[in-house]
Design an enzyme around this catalytic site. Structure first.
Site, short mmCIF file in Angstrom:
data_model
loop_
_atom_site.label_atom_id
_atom_site.label_comp_id
_atom_site.label_asym_id
_atom_site.label_seq_id
_atom_site.Cartn_x
_atom_site.Cartn_y
_atom_site.Cartn_z
N GLU A 89 0.83 -1.20 0.00
CA GLU A 89 0.00 0.00 0.00
C GLU A 89 0.86 1.25 0.00
O GLU A 89 1.94 1.27 0.57
CB GLU A 89 -0.86 0.02 1.27
CG GLU A 89 -1.79 -1.15 1.35
CD GLU A 89 -2.57 -1.18 2.65
OE1 GLU A 89 -2.65 -0.15 3.33
OE2 GLU A 89 -3.08 -2.26 2.98
N CYS A 103 3.01 8.59 1.40
CA CYS A 103 3.35 7.66 2.48
C CYS A 103 3.66 6.32 1.82
O CYS A 103 2.80 5.76 1.13
CB CYS A 103 2.18 7.53 3.45
SG CYS A 103 2.48 6.31 4.74
N CYS A 110 5.47 -7.11 7.84
CA CYS A 110 6.47 -6.64 8.80
C CYS A 110 6.68 -7.72 9.85
O CYS A 110 5.74 -8.38 10.28
CB CYS A 110 6.02 -5.35 9.47
SG CYS A 110 7.26 -4.68 10.60
N CYS A 114 4.24 -5.47 16.26
CA CYS A 114 3.59 -4.54 17.19
C CYS A 114 2.11 -4.93 17.28
O CYS A 114 1.46 -5.16 16.25
CB CYS A 114 3.75 -3.10 16.72
SG CYS A 114 5.48 -2.65 16.49
N CYS A 117 -0.92 -3.19 15.21
CA CYS A 117 -0.66 -2.81 13.82
C CYS A 117 -1.14 -3.88 12.85
O CYS A 117 -0.82 -5.06 13.00
CB CYS A 117 0.84 -2.57 13.65
SG CYS A 117 1.34 -2.33 11.92
N CYS A 344 -1.84 1.85 7.53
CA CYS A 344 -1.33 0.96 6.48
C CYS A 344 -1.41 -0.51 6.88
O CYS A 344 -1.29 -0.87 8.02
CB CYS A 344 0.08 1.35 6.09
SG CYS A 344 0.06 2.30 4.59
N1 SAH Z 1 7.59 0.29 10.99
C1 SAH Z 1 7.72 1.69 11.12
C2 SAH Z 1 6.99 2.47 10.06
C3 SAH Z 1 5.63 1.99 9.67
S1 SAH Z 1 4.37 2.15 10.89
C4 SAH Z 1 7.29 2.13 12.51
O1 SAH Z 1 6.74 1.33 13.24
O2 SAH Z 1 7.54 3.28 12.84
C5 SAH Z 1 4.11 3.91 10.93
C6 SAH Z 1 3.46 4.41 12.19
O3 SAH Z 1 2.08 4.00 12.25
C7 SAH Z 1 4.12 3.89 13.45
O4 SAH Z 1 4.34 4.92 14.38
C8 SAH Z 1 3.10 2.89 13.94
O5 SAH Z 1 3.23 2.64 15.30
C9 SAH Z 1 1.80 3.55 13.56
N2 SAH Z 1 0.65 2.64 13.59
C10 SAH Z 1 0.62 1.32 13.28
N3 SAH Z 1 -0.62 0.81 13.47
C11 SAH Z 1 -1.40 1.84 13.88
C12 SAH Z 1 -2.79 1.95 14.24
N4 SAH Z 1 -3.60 0.92 14.17
N5 SAH Z 1 -3.23 3.15 14.65
C13 SAH Z 1 -2.42 4.22 14.70
N6 SAH Z 1 -1.11 4.18 14.35
C14 SAH Z 1 -0.60 3.00 13.97
FE1 SF4 Z 2 6.05 -3.14 11.76
FE2 SF4 Z 2 3.63 -2.13 12.23
FE3 SF4 Z 2 5.41 -2.29 14.22
FE4 SF4 Z 2 5.80 -0.50 12.24
S1 SF4 Z 2 4.10 -0.52 13.72
S2 SF4 Z 2 7.32 -1.92 13.14
S3 SF4 Z 2 4.95 -1.65 10.50
S4 SF4 Z 2 4.48 -4.03 13.11
#
Ligand code: SAH
Ligand code: SF4
Length: 352
Positions: A89, A103, A110, A114, A117, A344
C-alpha cells in the site's frame, strides 16, 4: 531489466555502452520524474528507433495499481501489485494546497509484530527493491494534476509532491540497502527534487539501523515509534523492544541528533486504558525530559479483529496537557484517510 532499479549513473553507462549520447539518459529521466510519462511512446523528443530499443531493453513499471480509493479529506490510497503477485500500500495525503505527502512502504508485511498494527499481523514476506519503493512515489505523483495529466478541475493548479513519509508497511531500517538509493532518487535534483529535510523515516527503533542512518547523515527526519515509557509496557506492545530495550533506543536517537543536528520525533499511539494513563504521561516526561524532542500522539486507528480502543478526544487532550506541562513539545495527529483504511496494512488485508 527494470528501469527504476538503475541509478542515474547506471542509466548513463547503458547509453554510453550502446554508443548513444549520454544526454539521452537525462531526457529519459526527465520524462519519468518531471513529466510523469508512463511509457517510452510518450517520450516524443526521443527518436522512434531509440524508443523501440529502450522498450525492448527496459520495463518501466514493475508494479500496477490494483485498487485506488479516495477519502473525503482528499487522501487517496493505492494498493499496488508487484511482479510476484504480492500487494503493498501507499497513500497520498493532502494537508493543504502546498503539502502533498506520499506515504510509502518498504516491505511486504512486517516482522516486528507490534500488537496494534495491521501490517504486522501476518509477519513479513520480503523486502521491497529500490525500484518498487521508487515506483510508489511515482504512482502517487501521477495522482496529482500536473504535466501530462488533466487537472481534476479547471481551477486546480499543477501539484507537486512536497513530502515523503516512510510510514507505510514494513520496518524501513531493515531494508536500508534498498530504501537509501530510492530516497536518494527522491531527493536528487534530477530525480523528484524533494529536499531531504522533507523526507521522514519512521522506525520501531532498531539501534544499529539508527546509528547507520546517523552516519550516512542524509538529513532525513527520523521518527521513532516509542508507544510506551517503560520496558515492561513496551516489551508487550512492541515485542521487538525485548531485544534491546528503551535505553539503547534513546542512546541511538541521541547519537542521531548529535551527528545530524536533526531533532528526533517520538511517535506514541494512544491505546485506551493501556498506555494513556496519567502515570504513563509522567513516566514519559521523565524519560524524555531534557531532549529536544517532539512527541506526536496518534490516537489508535481501529483494526478489525484487534481488541484495542481509541481514547476519547478528551482523554487524548488530557494526556497531551500532562506532557506539555512537563515541558515536552507535543502534537496530536489524527490520522487522515481513516475511511480508506489508511492505517497501512488494512487495505491489503481486506483485499486478500
Ligand atoms: N515500521 C515503522 C513504520 C511503519 S508504521 C514504525 O513502526 O515506525 C508507521 C506508524 O504507524 C508507526 O508509528 C506505527 O506505530 C503507527 N501505527 C501502526 N498501526 C497503527 C494503528 N492501528 N493506529 C495508529 N497508528 C498505527
Ligand atoms: Fe512493523 Fe507495524 Fe510495528 Fe511499524 S508498527 S514496526 S509496520 S508491526
Amino acid at each position: 531489466m527494470s528501469l527504476f532499479e538503475q541509478s542515474s549513473a547506471e542509466l548513463r553507462d547503458w547509453f554510453l555502452q550502446h554508443h548513444l549520447p549520454a544526454y539521452r539518459a537525462g531526457q529519459v529521466r526527465r520524462w519519468l520524474f518531471e513529466k510523469r510519462a508512463g511509457s517510452f511512446d510518450e517520450m516524443t523528443d526521443l527518436p522512434a528507433p531509440l524508443r523501440e530499443q529502450l522498450a525492448a531493453e527496459f520495463q518501466i513499471w514493475t508494479t500496477r495499481v490494483a485498487k485506488h480509493r479516495d477519502a473525503a479529506d482528499g487522501s487517496e490510497k493505492l494498493l499496488l501489485e508487484l511482479n510476484d503477485g504480492q500487494r503493498i500500500e501507499c497513500v497520498l495525503l493532502r494537508d493543504d494546497k502546498e503539502h502533498c505527502t506520499a506515504c510509502i512502504s518498504t516491505q511486504v508485511g512486517c516482522a516486528m509484530g507490534c500488537v496494534f498494527c495491521a501490517t504486522g499481523l501476518d509477519g513479513v514476506v520480503r523486502n521491497l527493491t529500490r525500484g518498487e519503493i521508487l515506483e510508489q512515489m511515482l504512482h502517487i505523483q501521477r495522482l496529482l494534476p500536473g504535466p501530462g495529466r488533466q487537472p481534476a478541475a479547471e481551477s486546480r493548479q499543477p501539484e507537486r509532491l512536497s513530502h515523503i513519509v516512510v510510514m507505510g508497511m514494513g520496518e524501513p531500517l531493515l531494508n536500508l540497502d534498498a530504501l537509501l538509493p530510492a530516497l536518494a532518487e527522491a531527493s536528487a535534483r534530477n530525480g523528484l527534487g524533494i529536499g531531504a529535510r522533507r523526507i521522514t523515516i519512521s522506525t520501531v527503533g532498531l539501534p544499529d539501523g539508527i546509528r547507520r542512518l546517523a552516519r550516512e547523515n542524509c538529513q532525513y527526519h527520523l521518527a521513532l515509534s516509542l508507544h510506551a515509557p517503560t520496558d515492561a509496557l513496551r516489551n508487550e506492545l512492541v515485542p521487538a523492544n525485548r531485544g534491546f530495550g528503551i535505553a539503547a533506543v534513546l542512546a541511538a536517537a541521541d547519537e542521531y541528533f548529535e551527528l545530524t543536528g536533526r531533532r528526533v520525533t517520538f511517535e506514541y499511539v494512544l491505546l485506551s486504558g493501556i498506555n494513556d494513563r496519567p502515570e504513563h504521561a509522567q513516566q514519559l516526561v521523565h524519560l524524555l525530559r531534557g531532549r529536544p524532542a517532539l512527541v506526536n500522539l496518534i490516537p489508535f486507528n481501529p483494526v478489525p479483529g484487534l481488541p484495542y480502543r481509541t481514547p476519547a478526544p478528551q482523554a487524548t487532550a488530557q494526556f497531551a496537557e500532562l506532557l506539555t506541562g512537563g515541558g515536552l513539545n507535543v502534537a496530536i495527529r489524527y490520522r487522515k484517510g481513516d475511511r480508506i483504511s489508511a492505517a497501512c496494512g488494512q487495505l491489503r488485508r481486506t483485499s486478500n
